[in-house]
Design a protein around this motif. Structure first.
Motif, short mmCIF file in Angstrom:
data_model
loop_
_atom_site.label_atom_id
_atom_site.label_comp_id
_atom_site.label_asym_id
_atom_site.label_seq_id
_atom_site.Cartn_x
_atom_site.Cartn_y
_atom_site.Cartn_z
N ALA A 1 11.81 7.07 -2.56
CA ALA A 1 10.68 6.72 -1.68
C ALA A 1 10.10 5.38 -2.07
O ALA A 1 9.75 4.55 -1.21
N LEU A 2 10.02 5.15 -3.38
CA LEU A 2 9.48 3.87 -3.88
C LEU A 2 10.34 2.70 -3.40
O LEU A 2 9.83 1.66 -2.98
N ILE A 3 11.68 2.87 -3.49
CA ILE A 3 12.59 1.79 -3.06
C ILE A 3 12.42 1.51 -1.57
O ILE A 3 12.31 0.36 -1.14
N PHE A 4 12.30 2.60 -0.78
CA PHE A 4 12.13 2.41 0.67
C PHE A 4 10.82 1.69 1.01
O PHE A 4 10.73 1.03 2.03
N SER A 5 9.79 1.87 0.16
CA SER A 5 8.49 1.28 0.49
C SER A 5 8.59 -0.24 0.63
O SER A 5 7.82 -0.85 1.38
N PHE A 6 9.55 -0.87 -0.07
CA PHE A 6 9.70 -2.32 0.03
C PHE A 6 10.55 -2.72 1.23
O PHE A 6 10.69 -3.90 1.54
N TRP A 7 11.12 -1.72 1.90
CA TRP A 7 12.11 -2.00 2.91
C TRP A 7 11.62 -1.46 4.26
O TRP A 7 11.29 -2.25 5.16
N ILE A 8 11.52 -0.14 4.40
CA ILE A 8 10.97 0.46 5.64
C ILE A 8 9.88 1.44 5.21
O ILE A 8 10.14 2.63 4.99
N PRO A 9 8.64 0.95 5.08
CA PRO A 9 7.56 1.78 4.49
C PRO A 9 7.40 3.16 5.12
O PRO A 9 7.15 4.13 4.42
N ILE A 10 7.61 3.25 6.45
CA ILE A 10 7.38 4.54 7.11
C ILE A 10 8.33 5.61 6.55
O ILE A 10 7.97 6.80 6.48
N VAL B 1 0.82 -1.21 0.00
CA VAL B 1 0.00 0.00 0.00
C VAL B 1 0.85 1.26 0.00
O VAL B 1 0.48 2.26 -0.64
N VAL B 2 2.01 1.23 0.68
CA VAL B 2 2.88 2.41 0.63
C VAL B 2 3.43 2.60 -0.77
O VAL B 2 3.51 3.72 -1.28
N ALA B 3 3.79 1.50 -1.44
CA ALA B 3 4.29 1.61 -2.82
C ALA B 3 3.21 2.18 -3.74
O ALA B 3 3.48 3.09 -4.53
N LEU B 4 1.97 1.69 -3.62
CA LEU B 4 0.88 2.21 -4.46
C LEU B 4 0.65 3.70 -4.16
O LEU B 4 0.43 4.50 -5.07
N TYR B 5 0.70 4.04 -2.87
CA TYR B 5 0.49 5.43 -2.45
C TYR B 5 1.60 6.32 -3.01
O TYR B 5 1.35 7.45 -3.45
N THR B 6 2.83 5.80 -3.05
CA THR B 6 3.94 6.57 -3.62
C THR B 6 3.79 6.72 -5.13
O THR B 6 4.04 7.78 -5.70
N LEU C 1 11.03 18.94 -11.47
CA LEU C 1 11.85 17.84 -11.97
C LEU C 1 12.63 17.18 -10.83
O LEU C 1 12.79 15.96 -10.81
N TYR C 2 13.09 18.00 -9.88
CA TYR C 2 13.86 17.45 -8.77
C TYR C 2 13.05 16.44 -7.96
O TYR C 2 13.60 15.59 -7.28
N GLY C 3 11.72 16.56 -8.02
CA GLY C 3 10.89 15.64 -7.25
C GLY C 3 11.04 14.20 -7.70
O GLY C 3 10.98 13.27 -6.88
N LEU C 4 11.29 14.00 -8.99
CA LEU C 4 11.26 12.66 -9.57
C LEU C 4 12.25 11.68 -8.93
O LEU C 4 11.83 10.62 -8.44
N PRO C 5 13.57 12.01 -8.91
CA PRO C 5 14.50 11.04 -8.30
C PRO C 5 14.19 10.78 -6.83
O PRO C 5 14.39 9.66 -6.34
N ILE C 6 13.68 11.80 -6.13
CA ILE C 6 13.37 11.61 -4.71
C ILE C 6 12.21 10.63 -4.55
O ILE C 6 12.22 9.79 -3.65
N TYR C 7 11.22 10.72 -5.44
CA TYR C 7 10.11 9.76 -5.38
C TYR C 7 10.59 8.34 -5.66
O TYR C 7 10.08 7.38 -5.09
N VAL C 8 11.56 8.20 -6.57
CA VAL C 8 12.10 6.86 -6.85
C VAL C 8 12.74 6.29 -5.58
O VAL C 8 12.57 5.11 -5.26
#
Lengths: 206, 206, 206, 206
Positions: free
Chosen positions: D171-180, D116-121, D162-169
């Motif tokens: 966040a996506l990686i963290f969602s599989f690891w430490i969702p918070i 759900v965190v990944a979908l939310y991201t 544009l700067y937002g994009l890499p930061i969201y990526v």
């Protein structure tokens, strides 16, 4: 000449905006005890694909209807009871779209597929008729329209909506045969209107 | 003189637009396991006819109320606490319409028919009283009104809403006897207002 | 000086209008098989009196909050990030009112009465703090305000909202003792604001 | 040059306002027979903390998106079909936010947390892409923009999104690891945009 239709446009905009935003309420979240882990949830969401399809199709349908409403009312300067009624009919049908959308979302993938696609197509037939009625009532009396509008522009808007009717009848026929084709025809029409209404406006500026 | 009531009108328009668009949420989609095929679905939808009737009746009722609200506020230029309160009362009742509508949708076709039609009629009695109150409070002090409004126009609006009251009492009486007649009276009144409010406005332009 | 806050006001108005109109969704219609006839339905509706009480109380609370929001923003001409944030906080709390309202509707008449009244009072404490914050942030820098506003008027608005705080604390204490008294205090405060905010505006015109 | 985008902005504002206000519908009130007294109710509410977290996070996310939408459209004076489409895409995604929010509310505290965190991201990744697309389409042709806008200002807005994009990526990686952590990154980005968009505007006034 002062434009008399501003409060009608504001009210109509609000109805379009609410109708389009309420659609998301038809995407259902599974009950907590039905889902044990992430894979269960993804399977549940994947099985809900008709709901996402219906959501996307109806969202952009209403959005393009709003664009067209906007374009038509840019040409209408005065109002009378007949225009108020035809506009009320459009708003009624737009607010009603969410019901056949919900039916499509739940039953597209099953035995009732043809019935829900036919119902979904019918609402757009009615909306097309209502837009034709609005433009017929408004363009019948040139005193209601934007001063300086050309006959060619009036005819162009007229034809633009009238052409939709036979195509919707074809979509209706397909719904009993290959329902997915009906949805593709509806989608195609909206893309056509999205592109062509831009051209109408430009031709009017000349 | 500057018109002071624009933000009140904008807020009121939004409440009317939301109230009218939320009505569709009372059209229910059957549960997936209750429907086996297209015929089942059509039977379910046919049996829901009181819900469609209630939806249509309430949609156009609120829509015509909005038209009338618009017409009244075109004559009001200033505001005071009393007008704010009377308008708040109208908005409260308009937003509440969806509850008796939902009752009518579910129980018109059954034993509780008289009760739901009576409740549905009552809400329109209250709305009629609130419109009368608003116009009474506004027209009591001509300084609040559009400069140049004639006494004949003020009286015409006054009578227009006052005449509704005895007719609603008749509708209430019928609800205990032949409920469908009450709904037809309500429908008739809205058609009367839809047509007559146009005339008021024209007579004011003279 | 041009007023910069028009689009903020429009957005805020929309949130207030939606929050106030969504409240009706908490009035529940009984399931069809739970009701045999009209008397059953009337008994069901009578037993739902806390839901109607909560609906009425929250509707007029949000309505009067909107009136006050309107009055405050008539004095604010420029905006900065701090004002945007304080206004966002108000909108957040206003949109959240429907949750304690739904709790009050369902549990006021029972064992959990004190808890739901306390929660319902808390949301208004927070809203009061947010209004105080908005006015503190706006009035701290007179360049943000309407040109020509007097210090007396600024102080009057300030005091008007500040006085609410100790009264809410009293309402909170009563919620653990005689819950109905808390609701009456909340009601009384809104009536006070409905009347007094009119006076503020008048005194500013001098 | 006259601003052509006012009705688009009004419609967009309405969609943002409705999307933000509908979020509260995901806060659930327990069934009456599940709660015996006040302590039960408080326990139920405490266990719902992910729903409150999701509500707060999504409310302020959409609110800051609206602020940014406002800021971008202050620079856009003309419109074409491409801008209409990109804006429609933003509105579609904004109205859809409530679905991943509801999933997050119900499943953040359990086995499906990462999903759900990944979908939310993901929804915010798509929204970021849509904002980038809108600004790309608008800034490509300076005739569409506010007369007198500097290249530095155009570039600044461009970089900001544009700067937002890499930061969201990330966040996506963290969602599989430490969702918070993903949620905290999303929160951090919105705070950054809340603060930085103010600066952009100021730099443009120079």
């Amino acid at each position: 000449m002062e434009k008399e239709t501003l409060r009608i446009e504001g009210f109509s905009d609000a109805v379009f905006a609410i109708a389009v935003t309420l659609l998301v309420l038809d995407l259902h979240v599974p009950e907590k005890d039905a889902i044990k882990n992430g894979s269960d949830l993804l399977v549940y969401i994947e099985n809900q694909w008709p709901a996402f399809l219906a959501f996307i199709l109806s969202f952009f349908s209403i959005f393009i209807m709003w664009v067209n409403h906007h374009k038509i009312f840019k040409q209408i300067y005065s109002r009378n009871s007949a225009i108020m009624f035809a506009n009320g009919l459009i708003l009624f049908l737009v607010s009603a779209v969410s019901y056949p959308t919900a039916l499509l979302a739940r039953y597209f993938d099953g035995e009732a597929s043809s019935v829900v696609v036919a119902l979904y197509t019918w609402i757009f037939v009615f909306i097309n008729l209502a837009y034709n009625l609005l433009w017929f009532l408004a363009s019948r009396d040139k005193k209601l329209l934007r001063p300086g509008i050309t006959d060619a522009a009036i005819r162009k808007i007229h034809n633009n909506y009238l052409y939709g009717l036979p195509i919707y009848v074809i979509a209706l026929i397909f719904s009993f045969w290959i329902p997915i084709v009906s949805l593709m025809i509806i989608l195609g029409l909206w893309i056509f209107w999205a592109l062509s209404s831009g051209k109408i406006e430009m031709s009017m500026k000349e």
